[in-house]
Every structure is written in C-alpha cells, then in structure tokens.
Design a protein around this motif. Structure first.
Motif, PDB file in Angstrom:
ATOM      1  N   ARG A  23       0.819  -1.221   0.000  1.00 53.96           N
ATOM      2  CA  ARG A  23       0.000   0.000   0.000  1.00 53.96           C
ATOM      3  C   ARG A  23       0.849   1.265   0.000  1.00 53.96           C
ATOM      4  NH1 ARG A  23      -4.495  -2.167   4.283  1.00 53.96           N
ATOM      5  NH2 ARG A  23      -5.776  -3.243   2.755  1.00 53.96           N
ATOM      6  N   GLU A  24       2.057   1.179   0.573  1.00 54.72           N
ATOM      7  CA  GLU A  24       2.965   2.333   0.597  1.00 54.72           C
ATOM      8  C   GLU A  24       3.770   2.464  -0.693  1.00 54.72           C
ATOM      9  OE1 GLU A  24       5.268   1.647   4.143  1.00 54.72           O
ATOM     10  OE2 GLU A  24       3.658   2.367   5.458  1.00 54.72           O
ATOM     11  N   GLY A  25       3.541   1.548  -1.636  1.00 54.63           N
ATOM     12  CA  GLY A  25       4.254   1.606  -2.907  1.00 54.63           C
ATOM     13  C   GLY A  25       5.660   1.039  -2.845  1.00 54.63           C
ATOM     14  N   GLN A  26       5.979   0.347  -1.766  1.00 54.19           N
ATOM     15  CA  GLN A  26       7.298  -0.274  -1.619  1.00 54.19           C
ATOM     16  C   GLN A  26       7.210  -1.705  -2.151  1.00 54.19           C
ATOM     17  OE1 GLN A  26       9.115   0.378   2.270  1.00 54.19           O
ATOM     18  NE2 GLN A  26       7.660   2.047   2.625  1.00 54.19           N
ATOM     19  N   PHE A  27       7.058  -1.800  -3.467  1.00 57.36           N
ATOM     20  CA  PHE A  27       6.724  -3.075  -4.087  1.00 57.36           C
ATOM     21  C   PHE A  27       7.850  -4.102  -4.007  1.00 57.36           C
ATOM     22  CE2 PHE A  27       4.099   0.083  -6.484  1.00 57.36           C
ATOM     23  CZ  PHE A  27       2.915  -0.231  -5.830  1.00 57.36           C
ATOM     24  N   GLU A  28       9.081  -3.680  -4.181  1.00 55.99           N
ATOM     25  CA  GLU A  28      10.188  -4.629  -4.108  1.00 55.99           C
ATOM     26  C   GLU A  28      10.336  -5.192  -2.697  1.00 55.99           C
ATOM     27  OE1 GLU A  28      12.517  -7.254  -5.507  1.00 55.99           O
ATOM     28  OE2 GLU A  28      11.677  -5.789  -6.904  1.00 55.99           O
ATOM     29  N   GLU A  29      10.153  -4.339  -1.695  1.00 51.90           N
ATOM     30  CA  GLU A  29      10.226  -4.795  -0.306  1.00 51.90           C
ATOM     31  C   GLU A  29       9.063  -5.734   0.008  1.00 51.90           C
ATOM     32  OE1 GLU A  29      10.466  -1.680  -1.334  1.00 51.90           O
ATOM     33  OE2 GLU A  29      12.371  -0.888  -0.594  1.00 51.90           O
ATOM     34  N   ALA A  30       7.879  -5.403  -0.497  1.00 49.47           N
ATOM     35  CA  ALA A  30       6.708  -6.266  -0.295  1.00 49.47           C
ATOM     36  C   ALA A  30       6.938  -7.613  -0.967  1.00 49.47           C
ATOM     37  CB  ALA A  30       5.450  -5.602  -0.850  1.00 49.47           C
ATOM     38  N   ARG A  31       7.489  -7.598  -2.187  1.00 46.34           N
ATOM     39  CA  ARG A  31       7.775  -8.841  -2.903  1.00 46.34           C
ATOM     40  C   ARG A  31       8.723  -9.719  -2.106  1.00 46.34           C
ATOM     41  NH1 ARG A  31      11.514 -11.325  -4.794  1.00 46.34           N
ATOM     42  NH2 ARG A  31      12.953  -9.596  -4.520  1.00 46.34           N
ATOM     43  N   SER A  32       9.758  -9.105  -1.572  1.00 43.10           N
ATOM     44  CA  SER A  32      10.752  -9.853  -0.801  1.00 43.10           C
ATOM     45  C   SER A  32      10.130 -10.496   0.441  1.00 43.10           C
ATOM     46  CB  SER A  32      11.900  -8.920  -0.418  1.00 43.10           C
ATOM     47  OG  SER A  32      12.846  -9.601   0.357  1.00 43.10           O
ATOM     48  N   LEU A  33       9.357  -9.715   1.190  1.00 40.91           N
ATOM     49  CA  LEU A  33       8.744 -10.223   2.417  1.00 40.91           C
ATOM     50  C   LEU A  33       7.727 -11.321   2.120  1.00 40.91           C
ATOM     51  CD1 LEU A  33       8.318 -10.160   5.476  1.00 40.91           C
ATOM     52  CD2 LEU A  33       6.680  -8.306   5.114  1.00 40.91           C
ATOM     53  N   LEU A  34       6.876 -11.104   1.140  1.00 38.49           N
ATOM     54  CA  LEU A  34       5.849 -12.097   0.811  1.00 38.49           C
ATOM     55  C   LEU A  34       6.464 -13.388   0.278  1.00 38.49           C
ATOM     56  CD1 LEU A  34       3.278  -9.610  -0.707  1.00 38.49           C
ATOM     57  CD2 LEU A  34       3.002 -10.894   1.432  1.00 38.49           C
ATOM     58  N   THR A  35       7.546 -13.258  -0.482  1.00 38.85           N
ATOM     59  CA  THR A  35       8.264 -14.439  -0.965  1.00 38.85           C
ATOM     60  C   THR A  35       8.838 -15.218   0.210  1.00 38.85           C
ATOM     61  OG1 THR A  35       8.778 -13.362  -3.069  1.00 38.85           O
ATOM     62  CG2 THR A  35      10.156 -15.241  -2.442  1.00 38.85           C
ATOM     63  N   GLU A  36       9.385 -14.514   1.170  1.00 37.95           N
ATOM     64  CA  GLU A  36       9.933 -15.154   2.371  1.00 37.95           C
ATOM     65  C   GLU A  36       8.835 -15.892   3.148  1.00 37.95           C
ATOM     66  OE1 GLU A  36      11.796 -13.618   6.535  1.00 37.95           O
ATOM     67  OE2 GLU A  36      12.559 -12.675   4.714  1.00 37.95           O
ATOM     68  N   ILE A  37       7.685 -15.269   3.267  1.00 38.34           N
ATOM     69  CA  ILE A  37       6.560 -15.916   3.950  1.00 38.34           C
ATOM     70  C   ILE A  37       6.188 -17.211   3.239  1.00 38.34           C
ATOM     71  CG2 ILE A  37       4.080 -15.715   4.443  1.00 38.34           C
ATOM     72  CD1 ILE A  37       4.625 -12.682   4.885  1.00 38.34           C
ATOM     73  N   LEU A  38       6.145 -17.163   1.917  1.00 41.00           N
ATOM     74  CA  LEU A  38       5.732 -18.334   1.141  1.00 41.00           C
ATOM     75  C   LEU A  38       6.770 -19.448   1.170  1.00 41.00           C
ATOM     76  CD1 LEU A  38       3.987 -16.495  -1.783  1.00 41.00           C
ATOM     77  CD2 LEU A  38       2.915 -17.999  -0.083  1.00 41.00           C
ATOM     78  N   GLU A  39       8.013 -19.113   1.432  1.00 37.74           N
ATOM     79  CA  GLU A  39       9.023 -20.160   1.590  1.00 37.74           C
ATOM     80  C   GLU A  39       8.709 -21.011   2.814  1.00 37.74           C
ATOM     81  OE1 GLU A  39      12.766 -18.111   1.643  1.00 37.74           O
ATOM     82  OE2 GLU A  39      12.707 -17.721  -0.501  1.00 37.74           O
ATOM     83  N   GLY A  40       8.192 -20.381   3.853  1.00 36.93           N
ATOM     84  CA  GLY A  40       7.840 -21.102   5.070  1.00 36.93           C
ATOM     85  C   GLY A  40       6.435 -21.671   5.053  1.00 36.93           C
ATOM     86  N   GLN A  41       5.546 -21.029   4.289  1.00 31.93           N
ATOM     87  CA  GLN A  41       4.140 -21.464   4.231  1.00 31.93           C
ATOM     88  C   GLN A  41       3.653 -21.401   2.789  1.00 31.93           C
ATOM     89  OE1 GLN A  41       1.672 -19.207   6.848  1.00 31.93           O
ATOM     90  NE2 GLN A  41       2.522 -20.128   8.673  1.00 31.93           N
TER      91      GLN A  41
END
Length: 122
Positions: free
Chosen positions: A35-53
């Motif tokens: 929502r803050e437009g920090q798309f690369e950071e969001a991509r990184s975090l969400l990818t990390e979440i999906l590695e675990g779940q």
C-alpha cells in the motif's frame, strides 16, 4: 514404552523450532509495504513468507498484486492461479486474475474471474 510418546513429542518440538512461521502480522506487513508503494520490499517479504508457508493463499494473492505492480505479468498470473487453487481460493486471487486478463485484453476471462470472486464473497 512410556518414553516413546515423549520422545516423539520432543522430536516434533525440535523440528518446529527450525520451521519459519509466517504470522498474520507479517502478511499484514507485506500488505502495508504494498500500500505504501514499496513493491520490491513487499515482494521480498511475501516471498519469504511463502518459503515457510507455501499454502498461504493470502500471501500468494498479495504477492501476485505486488508482481503486477512491478510489471511482472507472467509471474503475477502464476501466483494468482496458484492462490486460486489453494482452498478456500481467496477472492483477491480471482480479482487479481481479472486484472491480469484485462491487461492481456482477455475481457471474457476477466469477467469470469470476477464472477468467481463474487461467488466467494457475494
């Protein structure tokens, strides 16, 4: 024999100690970054979440939205399709697919995706 259940319990605890756990807060953090437009950071975090779940369909749908914003249409489509196949198949995945189909000028497919989203959340 009395020790066998305890040994199994301790092994499970030891294994779980090393399994990354994605909490609702981390998915919310990814959404906040989006929502803050920090798309690369969001991509990184969400990818990390999906590695675990990997079955976390909410994180996968938000990753799809993030990839869409980054202009990575094929990757976004893949994430939306996978999120939609994961029960319960969040409506966001179908809405995301509608956006992908609209970008591809597949308007009939976009309308079908929106109809599926509406079935989930009338």
């Amino acid at each position: 024999m009395d020790r066998l259940p305890w040994i199994g319990f301790l092994i499970c605890c030891a294994v779980l100690a090393f399994v990354p756990v994605a909490t609702a807060q981390t998915v919310d953090e990814g959404l906040t970054l989006y929502r803050e437009g920090q798309f690369e950071e969001a991509r990184s975090l969400l990818t990390e979440i999906l590695e675990g779940q990997p079955a976390n369909s909410e994180a996968r749908a938000y990753l799809g939205l993030t990839l869409l914003e980054l202009g990575r249409l094929p990757d976004a489509q893949r994430e939306f399709e996978q999120a939609a196949r994961t029960p319960p198949g969040p409506e966001m995945a179908h809405i995301g697919m509608a956006r992908v189909y609209t970008e591809q000028k597949k308007f009939t497919d976009a309308a079908s995706a929106l109809a599926r989203a509406e079935q989930i959340n009338p």
